[in-house]
Design a protein around this motif. Structure first.
Motif, PDB file in Angstrom:
ATOM      1  N   SER A  14     -34.133  24.861   0.135  1.00  0.00           N
ATOM      2  CA  SER A  14     -33.628  23.777   0.606  1.00  0.00           C
ATOM      3  C   SER A  14     -33.260  23.779   1.855  1.00  0.00           C
ATOM      4  CB  SER A  14     -32.758  23.148  -0.117  1.00  0.00           C
ATOM      5  OG  SER A  14     -31.525  22.361   0.124  1.00  0.00           O
ATOM      6  N   THR A  16     -31.869  22.036   3.770  1.00  0.00           N
ATOM      7  CA  THR A  16     -29.520  21.658   4.000  1.00  0.00           C
ATOM      8  C   THR A  16     -29.374  22.580   3.304  1.00  0.00           C
ATOM      9  OG1 THR A  16     -29.834  20.617   2.182  1.00  0.00           O
ATOM     10  CG2 THR A  16     -30.114  19.236   3.387  1.00  0.00           C
ATOM     11  N   LEU A  17     -29.089  23.754   2.383  1.00  0.00           N
ATOM     12  CA  LEU A  17     -29.019  24.758   2.020  1.00  0.00           C
ATOM     13  C   LEU A  17     -28.632  26.194   2.985  1.00  0.00           C
ATOM     14  CD1 LEU A  17     -28.614  24.563  -1.826  1.00  0.00           C
ATOM     15  CD2 LEU A  17     -26.666  24.089  -0.661  1.00  0.00           C
ATOM     16  N   GLY A  39     -24.014  18.496   2.939  1.00  0.00           N
ATOM     17  CA  GLY A  39     -23.457  17.225   1.915  1.00  0.00           C
ATOM     18  C   GLY A  39     -22.893  18.107   0.946  1.00  0.00           C
ATOM     19  N   LYS A 101     -29.025  17.966  -9.359  1.00  0.00           N
ATOM     20  CA  LYS A 101     -30.297  18.554  -9.690  1.00  0.00           C
ATOM     21  C   LYS A 101     -31.202  19.622 -10.083  1.00  0.00           C
ATOM     22  CE  LYS A 101     -30.750  20.760  -5.494  1.00  0.00           C
ATOM     23  NZ  LYS A 101     -30.513  22.168  -4.447  1.00  0.00           N
ATOM     24  N   TRP A 125     -33.964  13.084   0.179  1.00  0.00           N
ATOM     25  CA  TRP A 125     -33.029  13.895   0.093  1.00  0.00           C
ATOM     26  C   TRP A 125     -34.104  14.860  -0.236  1.00  0.00           C
ATOM     27  CZ3 TRP A 125     -31.893  16.058  -5.382  1.00  0.00           C
ATOM     28  CH2 TRP A 125     -31.124  17.501  -4.851  1.00  0.00           C
ATOM     29  N   ASN A 177     -28.906   9.000   0.333  1.00  0.00           N
ATOM     30  CA  ASN A 177     -28.689  10.717   1.386  1.00  0.00           C
ATOM     31  C   ASN A 177     -30.253  11.027   2.000  1.00  0.00           C
ATOM     32  OD1 ASN A 177     -28.561  13.081   2.067  1.00  0.00           O
ATOM     33  ND2 ASN A 177     -28.422  14.118   0.216  1.00  0.00           N
ATOM     34  N   LYS A 240     -20.109  15.201  -5.986  1.00  0.00           N
ATOM     35  CA  LYS A 240     -20.169  14.703  -4.547  1.00  0.00           C
ATOM     36  C   LYS A 240     -18.458  13.983  -5.117  1.00  0.00           C
ATOM     37  CE  LYS A 240     -23.249  16.221  -3.681  1.00  0.00           C
ATOM     38  NZ  LYS A 240     -23.956  17.000  -2.490  1.00  0.00           N
ATOM     39  N   ARG A 373     -29.474  14.009  10.756  1.00  0.00           N
ATOM     40  CA  ARG A 373     -28.231  13.992  10.092  1.00  0.00           C
ATOM     41  C   ARG A 373     -27.423  14.587   9.746  1.00  0.00           C
ATOM     42  NH1 ARG A 373     -27.988  15.267   4.016  1.00  0.00           N
ATOM     43  NH2 ARG A 373     -27.011  17.230   4.839  1.00  0.00           N
TER      44      ARG A 373
HETATM   45  N1  GLU Z   1     -26.626  17.072  -1.307  1.00  0.00           N
HETATM   46  C1  GLU Z   1     -26.421  18.050  -0.615  1.00  0.00           C
HETATM   47  C2  GLU Z   1     -26.923  18.069   0.964  1.00  0.00           C
HETATM   48  O1  GLU Z   1     -27.761  17.155   1.356  1.00  0.00           O
HETATM   49  C3  GLU Z   1     -26.084  19.437  -0.368  1.00  0.00           C
HETATM   50  C4  GLU Z   1     -27.123  20.478  -0.103  1.00  0.00           C
HETATM   51  C5  GLU Z   1     -28.683  20.259  -1.274  1.00  0.00           C
HETATM   52  O2  GLU Z   1     -28.320  20.457  -2.678  1.00  0.00           O
HETATM   53  O3  GLU Z   1     -29.789  19.626  -0.925  1.00  0.00           O
HETATM   54  O4  GLU Z   1     -26.646  18.297   2.351  1.00  0.00           O
END
Ligand code: GLU
Ligand code: PMP
Length: 401
Positions: A14, A16-17, A39, A101, A125, A177, A240, A373
């Protein structure tokens, strides 16, 4: 590597992570990084929820629970849907999972056969596409343009569906998102009609429901008619709204046939959500100490500040988000006009992290090349400083190194 499945070989972490982990690593090494990557709310979980969890531990509420969720929590979720969305469900329509998720992939695993097509409006997302691939189904991207406030139209959806062989699911995400856009009742109504005409299931991810600004209203597409409710699975969670990302609880509400099978799948994968978290979430949903509203107001202030700051930078444009805590400026001018050979949003983010210690997520991760972002789940001080660094970083691209 021969031992890995095709599925595993296709997976990427991921983004974002990943960016968040990298920023945290740099911070541990003593580097001052401003993290606009992840996020997740920067607030602590409200006290009344934490107390409830402590009590659950003291009461030895520490064993396996029914796989689909404890009855008290299902009832609290049913009350939440009645109160917030005007939606009526029974316990058989609810499944509690370890995070939204997990709820999302449970739905996809339940309804998708190989080669079924899942329409994903972009920007989207990061995990939707990967989850669809994990179910051996096929993601079909549908671009929502900046000129249409990053929202798809019913006409666009209808034209797209005509090109598909097995359209099965539409994933809707409002508030969105990464764009922060919110669909209106009328927009949802017409999109819903296209889904009904084409016998498509709507997977409505409403996790940012509570974070909505300027008097905009969150509408659940399932609430627009009985027919739409019968064709929609709503996904929501506590990460959230209640600053509970690490507690891991999400839930779905949908037609009994889907929810029953999703529960059976979950009984073989994750069993149940942490028992303590479930108890705390009964309290989170049923009680209210004003924290959710306080956090929303703070996010709203940050959004105003962030939006005017970013729009004040030459050649940067952003649409003002109506919800969630993300903002996604268009930086394409700098990708086209820089002197450093930076041609992609990914390279730009790498450059800004290395040289300006700013963690952002590349638009390409959301299928929005030319954008980056920012998550404004960060203090106003950091936002102020971050915008300055961002501006300096962008202007540095105009000079040869
Ligand atoms: N949903 C959040 C983000 O988009 C947290 C990370 C993830 O689970 O992707 O950053
Ligand atoms: N949907 C969207 C749009 C998100 O941004 C997130 C954030 N991680 C999720 C679902 C999943 O949330 P969680 O698993 O923490 O409940």
């Amino acid at each position: 590597m021969k031992r890995l499945s095709h599925r595993a070989r296709c997976m990427q972490p991921s983004p974002t992570l990943k960016v968040s982990a990298l920023a945290k690593k740099m911070m541990k090494e003593g580097i001052e990084v401003i993290n606009f990557g992840v996020g997740e709310p920067d607030f602590n979980t409200p006290e009344y929820i934490k107390q409830s969890a402590k009590q659950a531990i003291d009461n030895n509420y520490t064993r396996y629970t029914p796989s689909a969720g404890i009855p008290e929590l299902k009832q609290a979720i049913i009350r939440k849907f009645q109160r917030d969305n005007g939606l009526n469900y029974e316990a058989e329509n609810i499944l509690v999972s370890p995070g939204a998720k997990a709820s999302l992939i449970n739905v996809l695993m339940t309804v998708c056969d190989p080669r079924d097509e899942v329409v994903i409006p972009t920007p989207s997302w990061v995990s939707y596409e990967s989850q669809v691939w994990l179910c051996d189904a096929h993601p079909e991207l549908l671009e929502a343009t900046m000129s249409n406030n990053f929202k798809i139209t019913a006409a666009q959806l209808s034209a797209k569906v005509k090109t598909l062989s097995n359209p099965k699911v539409l994933i809707l995400n409002s508030p969105n998102n990464p764009t922060g856009m919110v669909y209106s009742r009328e927009e949802l109504q017409s999109i819903g009609e296209v889904c009904l005409e084409n016998d498509m299931i709507i997977l409505s991810d409403e996790i940012y429901e509570k974070l909505i600004y300027d008097g905009n209203q969150h509408i659940s597409i399932a609430s627009l008619s009985r027919e739409l409710q019968d064709n929609t699975v709503v996904v929501n969670g506590v990460s959230k709204a209640y600053a509970m990302t690490g507690w891991r609880l999400g839930y779905m509400a949908g037609p009994e046939a889907i929810v029953k099978k999703a529960s059976e799948i979950q009984s073989h994968t994750t069993s149940c959500v942490n028992s303590i978290t479930q108890r705390a979430c009964v309290t989170a949903l049923d009680e209210d100490d004003g924290s959710v509203e306080k956090m929303r107001q703070e996010f709203s202030r940050r959004r105003d500040f962030m939006c005017s700051g970013l729009n004040g930078i030459a050649h940067v444009n952003c649409v003002k988000p109506q919800g969630a805590f993300y903002i996604m400026p268009d930086v394409s001018w700098y990708l086209e006009n820089n002197q450093r050979g930076i041609t992609s949003s990914e390279e730009l983010c790498q450059y800004l992290l290395t040289n300006y210690h700013l963690a952002l997520v590349a638009g390409s991760a959301f299928r929005a090349e030319g954008f980056v972002r920012f998550s404004y789940a960060n203090s106003l001080d950091n936002i102020r400083k971050g915008i300055e660094w961002f501006d300096q970083g962008l202007q540095s691209l105009l000079k040869k190194s």
